[in-house]
Design a protein around this motif. Structure first.
Motif, PDB file in Angstrom:
ATOM      1  N   VAL A 201       0.859  -1.183   0.000  1.00  0.00           N
ATOM      2  CA  VAL A 201       0.000   0.000   0.000  1.00  0.00           C
ATOM      3  C   VAL A 201       0.894   1.232   0.000  1.00  0.00           C
ATOM      4  N   VAL A 202       0.268   2.396  -0.158  1.00  0.00           N
ATOM      5  CA  VAL A 202       1.018   3.651  -0.223  1.00  0.00           C
ATOM      6  C   VAL A 202       0.647   4.533   0.958  1.00  0.00           C
ATOM      7  N   LEU A 203       1.669   5.084   1.608  1.00  0.00           N
ATOM      8  CA  LEU A 203       1.465   6.046   2.690  1.00  0.00           C
ATOM      9  C   LEU A 203       1.721   7.455   2.190  1.00  0.00           C
ATOM     10  N   ARG A 204       0.938   8.415   2.695  1.00  0.00           N
ATOM     11  CA  ARG A 204       1.121   9.828   2.379  1.00  0.00           C
ATOM     12  C   ARG A 204       0.736  10.641   3.599  1.00  0.00           C
ATOM     13  N   ASP A 205       1.106  11.906   3.581  1.00  0.00           N
ATOM     14  CA  ASP A 205       0.650  12.826   4.621  1.00  0.00           C
ATOM     15  C   ASP A 205      -0.874  12.878   4.586  1.00  0.00           C
ATOM     16  N   SER A 206      -1.506  12.821   5.744  1.00  0.00           N
ATOM     17  CA  SER A 206      -2.970  12.768   5.796  1.00  0.00           C
ATOM     18  C   SER A 206      -3.614  14.036   5.258  1.00  0.00           C
ATOM     19  N   GLY A 207      -2.847  15.121   5.143  1.00  0.00           N
ATOM     20  CA  GLY A 207      -3.397  16.357   4.594  1.00  0.00           C
ATOM     21  C   GLY A 207      -3.264  16.464   3.090  1.00  0.00           C
ATOM     22  N   GLN A 208      -2.540  15.558   2.466  1.00  0.00           N
ATOM     23  CA  GLN A 208      -2.362  15.542   1.020  1.00  0.00           C
ATOM     24  C   GLN A 208      -3.527  14.808   0.359  1.00  0.00           C
ATOM     25  N   PRO A 209      -3.854  15.148  -0.898  1.00  0.00           N
ATOM     26  CA  PRO A 209      -4.950  14.448  -1.589  1.00  0.00           C
ATOM     27  C   PRO A 209      -4.620  12.974  -1.811  1.00  0.00           C
ATOM     28  N   ALA A 210      -5.661  12.158  -1.831  1.00  0.00           N
ATOM     29  CA  ALA A 210      -5.481  10.731  -2.070  1.00  0.00           C
ATOM     30  C   ALA A 210      -4.939  10.483  -3.471  1.00  0.00           C
ATOM     31  N   LEU A 211      -4.206   9.391  -3.622  1.00  0.00           N
ATOM     32  CA  LEU A 211      -3.685   9.037  -4.937  1.00  0.00           C
ATOM     33  C   LEU A 211      -4.821   8.759  -5.910  1.00  0.00           C
ATOM     34  N   GLU A 212      -4.634   9.190  -7.159  1.00  0.00           N
ATOM     35  CA  GLU A 212      -5.659   9.002  -8.176  1.00  0.00           C
ATOM     36  C   GLU A 212      -5.179   8.117  -9.313  1.00  0.00           C
ATOM     37  N   GLY A 213      -4.374   7.139  -9.015  1.00  0.00           N
ATOM     38  CA  GLY A 213      -3.956   6.208 -10.047  1.00  0.00           C
ATOM     39  C   GLY A 213      -2.474   6.243 -10.318  1.00  0.00           C
ATOM     40  N   LEU A 214      -2.064   5.524 -11.356  1.00  0.00           N
ATOM     41  CA  LEU A 214      -0.655   5.334 -11.654  1.00  0.00           C
ATOM     42  C   LEU A 214       0.033   6.631 -12.060  1.00  0.00           C
ATOM     43  N   ASP A 215      -0.621   7.471 -12.859  1.00  0.00           N
ATOM     44  CA  ASP A 215       0.008   8.726 -13.277  1.00  0.00           C
ATOM     45  C   ASP A 215       0.317   9.599 -12.069  1.00  0.00           C
ATOM     46  N   ASP A 216      -0.624   9.697 -11.165  1.00  0.00           N
ATOM     47  CA  ASP A 216      -0.432  10.487  -9.954  1.00  0.00           C
ATOM     48  C   ASP A 216       0.692   9.886  -9.097  1.00  0.00           C
ATOM     49  N   PHE A 217       0.712   8.565  -9.000  1.00  0.00           N
ATOM     50  CA  PHE A 217       1.752   7.874  -8.229  1.00  0.00           C
ATOM     51  C   PHE A 217       3.135   8.192  -8.778  1.00  0.00           C
ATOM     52  N   CYS A 218       3.294   8.127 -10.098  1.00  0.00           N
ATOM     53  CA  CYS A 218       4.603   8.384 -10.719  1.00  0.00           C
ATOM     54  C   CYS A 218       5.005   9.849 -10.621  1.00  0.00           C
ATOM     55  N   ALA A 219       4.017  10.739 -10.548  1.00  0.00           N
ATOM     56  CA  ALA A 219       4.325  12.177 -10.529  1.00  0.00           C
ATOM     57  C   ALA A 219       4.793  12.657  -9.152  1.00  0.00           C
ATOM     58  N   ARG A 220       4.416  11.957  -8.098  1.00  0.00           N
ATOM     59  CA  ARG A 220       4.765  12.419  -6.756  1.00  0.00           C
ATOM     60  C   ARG A 220       6.189  12.010  -6.376  1.00  0.00           C
ATOM     61  N   PRO A 221       6.836  12.783  -5.507  1.00  0.00           N
ATOM     62  CA  PRO A 221       8.163  12.392  -5.013  1.00  0.00           C
ATOM     63  C   PRO A 221       8.030  11.271  -3.981  1.00  0.00           C
ATOM     64  N   HIS A 222       8.990  10.361  -3.978  1.00  0.00           N
ATOM     65  CA  HIS A 222       8.884   9.165  -3.154  1.00  0.00           C
ATOM     66  C   HIS A 222       9.983   9.103  -2.103  1.00  0.00           C
ATOM     67  N   ALA A 223       9.624   8.517  -0.958  1.00  0.00           N
ATOM     68  CA  ALA A 223      10.596   8.107   0.056  1.00  0.00           C
ATOM     69  C   ALA A 223      10.700   6.597  -0.023  1.00  0.00           C
ATOM     70  N   LEU A 224      11.914   6.085   0.064  1.00  0.00           N
ATOM     71  CA  LEU A 224      12.167   4.655  -0.071  1.00  0.00           C
ATOM     72  C   LEU A 224      12.922   4.147   1.148  1.00  0.00           C
ATOM     73  N   VAL A 225      12.451   3.058   1.716  1.00  0.00           N
ATOM     74  CA  VAL A 225      13.184   2.412   2.812  1.00  0.00           C
ATOM     75  C   VAL A 225      14.225   1.493   2.180  1.00  0.00           C
ATOM     76  N   THR A 226      15.490   1.792   2.451  1.00  0.00           N
ATOM     77  CA  THR A 226      16.585   1.119   1.780  1.00  0.00           C
ATOM     78  C   THR A 226      17.740   0.878   2.731  1.00  0.00           C
ATOM     79  N   PRO A 227      17.755  -0.273   3.417  1.00  0.00           N
ATOM     80  CA  PRO A 227      18.847  -0.556   4.354  1.00  0.00           C
ATOM     81  C   PRO A 227      20.225  -0.523   3.715  1.00  0.00           C
ATOM     82  N   SER A 228      20.311  -0.857   2.423  1.00  0.00           N
ATOM     83  CA  SER A 228      21.604  -0.887   1.747  1.00  0.00           C
ATOM     84  C   SER A 228      21.990   0.452   1.130  1.00  0.00           C
ATOM     85  N   GLY A 229      21.072   1.427   1.123  1.00  0.00           N
ATOM     86  CA  GLY A 229      21.385   2.742   0.581  1.00  0.00           C
ATOM     87  C   GLY A 229      21.033   2.930  -0.883  1.00  0.00           C
ATOM     88  N   ASP A 230      20.556   1.886  -1.551  1.00  0.00           N
ATOM     89  CA  ASP A 230      20.149   2.027  -2.953  1.00  0.00           C
ATOM     90  C   ASP A 230      18.855   2.832  -3.037  1.00  0.00           C
TER      91      ASP A 230
END
Length: 307
Positions: free
Chosen positions: A174-203
């Motif tokens: 699933v996708v997490l976002r700030d609760s004050g931000q609008p809900a995701l509206e599909g793949l285009d919206d998902f790709c357009a937003r900046p992402h945070a990634l959990v990466t133990p190895s730093g990649d």
């Protein structure tokens, strides 16, 4: 040549632990004895076997060929003895003392520990829990060496041959976002937003990027963090989104500041596997603990919590 029938089994345990740890300090910590005790045992073993067994190589001890041969021959038998003895020892959680050693991923730890620790303290007040956080790269090694007796994680690589496994759950994303931000509206919206990634190895790429590439799409990863708990420090008040396993999301959302959206990308499910040392398979205490872990994880994966 040594007559191994007359050798104290504790010496053989020291040898196996030293070969695995490559350090008298680390071996002493794992065996719950002093470092001089381990050094003394090594001296006796060298005399008995007629071999140096471990030689200094920089800061580490390097096992000789003879030591590696002994490790391969002795370890299965010692584990079998441990398993047989423990299977014959009853366990009363209400009164017995026991240290349980669990290894898990950061995501599992964050979702599981509130319930697991509460259940353990209630049912077994004199028992303790040691948790080691790792990923599929390191947890199998911890299990093989005895640093942990049980692991709950996504295990990309096969666990050690001496381990037993049980798949507990296949988890979607699933996708997490700030609760004050609008809900995701599909793949285009998902790709357009900046992402945070959990990466133990730093990649700064992962399962999501592999799936997007197959669909000829991409995203921008603006931030990489080493643990899922850090998402609570970066998502609230920002326009970042993060993709997480569904069993973790309700726990993060319950702490406030983030909301959950469906993931618009077809990502392979996360296989959550319980693995444990074969030597502890029949140990009543370890069997009781594994059942406790399974129950706590099932409750953590139940999406009755507010979303």
């Amino acid at each position: 040549m040594a007559n191994f029938q007359s050798i104290d089994l504790n010496l053989l345990r020291v040898l196996v632990t030293l070969v695995e740890e490559r350090s008298t300090v680390a071996a002493a910590r794992r065996l719950f004895v002093s470092q001089p005790t381990v050094s003394g045992a090594l001296a006796r073993l060298r005399e008995l076997v007629g071999d140096e067994l471990l030689v200094r190589n920089g800061r580490a001890l390097e096992p000789t060929a003879r030591a590696l041969e002994l490790l391969d021959a002795l370890k299965p038998h010692l584990e079998g003895i441990d398993g047989a003895l423990k299977a014959a020892t009853p366990f009363d959680p209400a009164s017995d003392e026991r240290l349980f050693r669990l290894g898990c991923t950061d995501a599992v730890a964050f979702a599981l520990l509130p319930r697991l620790t509460a259940a353990l303290r209630s049912a077994a007040p004199r028992c303790s829990l040691s948790v080691r956080v790792g990923d599929f790269r390191v947890l199998p090694g911890m299990l093989a060496s005895g640093e942990i007796s049980t692991a709950l994680a996504f295990l990309r690589e096969a666990p050690p041959a001496t381990a037993k496994v049980k798949v507990l759950r296949h988890s979607p994303w699933v996708v997490l976002r700030d609760s004050g931000q609008p809900a995701l509206e599909g793949l285009d919206d998902f790709c357009a937003r900046p992402h945070a990634l959990v990466t133990p190895s730093g990649d700064l790429s992962g399962f999501v990027d592999e799936a997007l590439k197959e669909a000829s799409r991409s995203r921008r990863v603006a931030l990489g963090v080493s643990s899922f708990s850090l998402l609570l420090a970066v998502l609230p008040g920002s326009d970042l989104v993060a993709t997480v396993p569904d069993f973790l999301a309700p726990r993060l959302a319950a702490l406030g500041g983030v909301a959950i959206d469906p993931c618009p990308v077809a990502i392979p499910l996360v296989t959550n596997t319980l693995a444990w040392r074969a030597a502890a398979d029949r140990d009543p205490a370890e069997r009781w603990f594994r059942a406790l872990v399974q129950d706590a994880f099932a409750a953590a994966s139940d999406h009755k919590e507010a979303r």
